[in-house]
Design an enzyme around this catalytic site. Structure first.
Site, PDB file in Angstrom:
ATOM      1  N   SER A  64       0.818  -1.215   0.000  1.00 56.20           N
ATOM      2  CA  SER A  64       0.000   0.000   0.000  1.00 56.20           C
ATOM      3  C   SER A  64       0.851   1.265   0.000  1.00 56.20           C
ATOM      4  O   SER A  64       0.352   2.351  -0.305  1.00 56.20           O
ATOM      5  CB  SER A  64      -0.926   0.007   1.217  1.00 56.20           C
ATOM      6  OG  SER A  64      -0.180  -0.005   2.416  1.00 56.20           O
ATOM      7  N   GLU A  65       2.136   1.144   0.351  1.00 54.50           N
ATOM      8  CA  GLU A  65       3.027   2.309   0.387  1.00 54.50           C
ATOM      9  C   GLU A  65       3.862   2.444  -0.900  1.00 54.50           C
ATOM     10  O   GLU A  65       4.884   3.123  -0.902  1.00 54.50           O
ATOM     11  CB  GLU A  65       3.962   2.227   1.594  1.00 54.50           C
ATOM     12  CG  GLU A  65       3.272   2.213   2.934  1.00 54.50           C
ATOM     13  CD  GLU A  65       2.568   3.525   3.268  1.00 54.50           C
ATOM     14  OE1 GLU A  65       2.588   4.456   2.432  1.00 54.50           O
ATOM     15  OE2 GLU A  65       1.991   3.613   4.362  1.00 54.50           O
ATOM     16  N   HIS A  84      11.002  -0.025   4.761  1.00 52.67           N
ATOM     17  CA  HIS A  84      10.041   0.667   5.632  1.00 52.67           C
ATOM     18  C   HIS A  84       9.610  -0.283   6.734  1.00 52.67           C
ATOM     19  O   HIS A  84       9.092  -1.377   6.461  1.00 52.67           O
ATOM     20  CB  HIS A  84       8.832   1.137   4.828  1.00 52.67           C
ATOM     21  CG  HIS A  84       7.707   1.648   5.682  1.00 52.67           C
ATOM     22  ND1 HIS A  84       7.919   2.439   6.792  1.00 52.67           N
ATOM     23  CD2 HIS A  84       6.365   1.473   5.598  1.00 52.67           C
ATOM     24  CE1 HIS A  84       6.754   2.739   7.352  1.00 52.67           C
ATOM     25  NE2 HIS A  84       5.794   2.149   6.646  1.00 52.67           N
ATOM     26  N   HIS A  86       8.531  -0.601  11.350  1.00 50.31           N
ATOM     27  CA  HIS A  86       7.891   0.048  12.490  1.00 50.31           C
ATOM     28  C   HIS A  86       8.610  -0.318  13.790  1.00 50.31           C
ATOM     29  O   HIS A  86       7.984  -0.863  14.713  1.00 50.31           O
ATOM     30  CB  HIS A  86       6.409  -0.351  12.579  1.00 50.31           C
ATOM     31  CG  HIS A  86       5.627  -0.024  11.357  1.00 50.31           C
ATOM     32  ND1 HIS A  86       4.736  -0.906  10.775  1.00 50.31           N
ATOM     33  CD2 HIS A  86       5.592   1.083  10.583  1.00 50.31           C
ATOM     34  CE1 HIS A  86       4.181  -0.349   9.704  1.00 50.31           C
ATOM     35  NE2 HIS A  86       4.683   0.857   9.569  1.00 50.31           N
ATOM     36  N   HIS A 147       4.061   6.932  12.839  1.00 51.75           N
ATOM     37  CA  HIS A 147       3.958   5.815  11.899  1.00 51.75           C
ATOM     38  C   HIS A 147       5.134   4.850  12.017  1.00 51.75           C
ATOM     39  O   HIS A 147       4.953   3.712  12.417  1.00 51.75           O
ATOM     40  CB  HIS A 147       3.864   6.387  10.470  1.00 51.75           C
ATOM     41  CG  HIS A 147       3.592   5.371   9.411  1.00 51.75           C
ATOM     42  ND1 HIS A 147       2.855   5.662   8.278  1.00 51.75           N
ATOM     43  CD2 HIS A 147       3.953   4.081   9.276  1.00 51.75           C
ATOM     44  CE1 HIS A 147       2.772   4.590   7.514  1.00 51.75           C
ATOM     45  NE2 HIS A 147       3.444   3.607   8.109  1.00 51.75           N
TER      46      HIS A 147
END
Length: 204
Positions: A64-65, A84, A86, A147
């Site tokens: 989705s990114e 990416h 978290h 985020h």
């Protein structure tokens, strides 16, 4: 990409199916799919996009990114891989701080002189992509507001090491703030350290 997906999971940088990885090769971007755990990811699951976002190959829905990845590649010709994640301390930084100043030499050399937190935007949007590019600048890491973390590199290995170092630096800075009286590397020295890494220390 599968190997490094397993590595970021082993580091505890992601939970479940969160996070994404991409590699740019010429005019094509290879990116992990949405909603597939790294431990079951197969080569045929990796999606291929053009630089304008058209799907070249995909058995699954691309991350989705994907717009964020594409916008970073467009803005940074030197970048050929993006990770990416978290991680806990990096996410705390994204919630509580605006930036991390130059406090440790390895972070300054590999990541940048001052590490920025982007302005907030909804995940998976072009707005988030633009905010990420703006806050990333010439650095190799950016904290996405409320985020997580994005790191970049000339190679996927460099982007992964940048993730490790960004998380370590976030933890160090958070702990240092608890004690207070934080010592910051002079910015003129930080520029020298960063340039030294880019010009001679980095392994091609």
């Amino acid at each position: 990409m599968i190997e490094y997906g397993l590595k970021i999971s082993a580091e505890g940088f992601t939970k479940g199916t969160w996070g994404n990885i991409s590699v740019r090769d010429g005019e094509y971007v290879y990116i992990t799919p949405s909603g597939i755990p790294y431990d079951v990811l197969e080569v045929d699951d990796v999606c291929v996009l053009s630089m304008n976002g058209d799907t070249v190959y995909a058995r699954k829905k691309p991350s989705s990114e994907y717009m964020m990845h594409l916008e970073i590649y467009k803005a940074r010709p030197d970048v050929h891989a993006i990770v990416h994640t978290h991680p806990v301390f990096s996410t705390v930084v994204s919630i509580c701080l605006k930036s991390i100043p130059p406090v440790v030499e390895d972070a300054v050399m590999i990541l940048g002189e001052e590490l920025q937190v982007s302005d907030y935007a909804l995940p998976g949007t072009i707005e988030l992509a633009c905010e990420a590019v703006k806050a990333l600048g010439k650095n190799n890491c950016v904290f996405l507001k409320n985020h997580g973390l994005v790191t970049v590199g000339e190679t996927i290995h460099e982007a992964f090491v940048a993730s490790q170092l960004a998380e370590k630096t976030a933890q160090i800075y958070i702990e240092a703030l608890k004690i207070g009286n934080v010592s910051v590397i002079p910015y003129e020295h930080a520029r020298v350290l960063r340039e030294k890494y880019l010009s001679s220390y980095r392994q091609k």
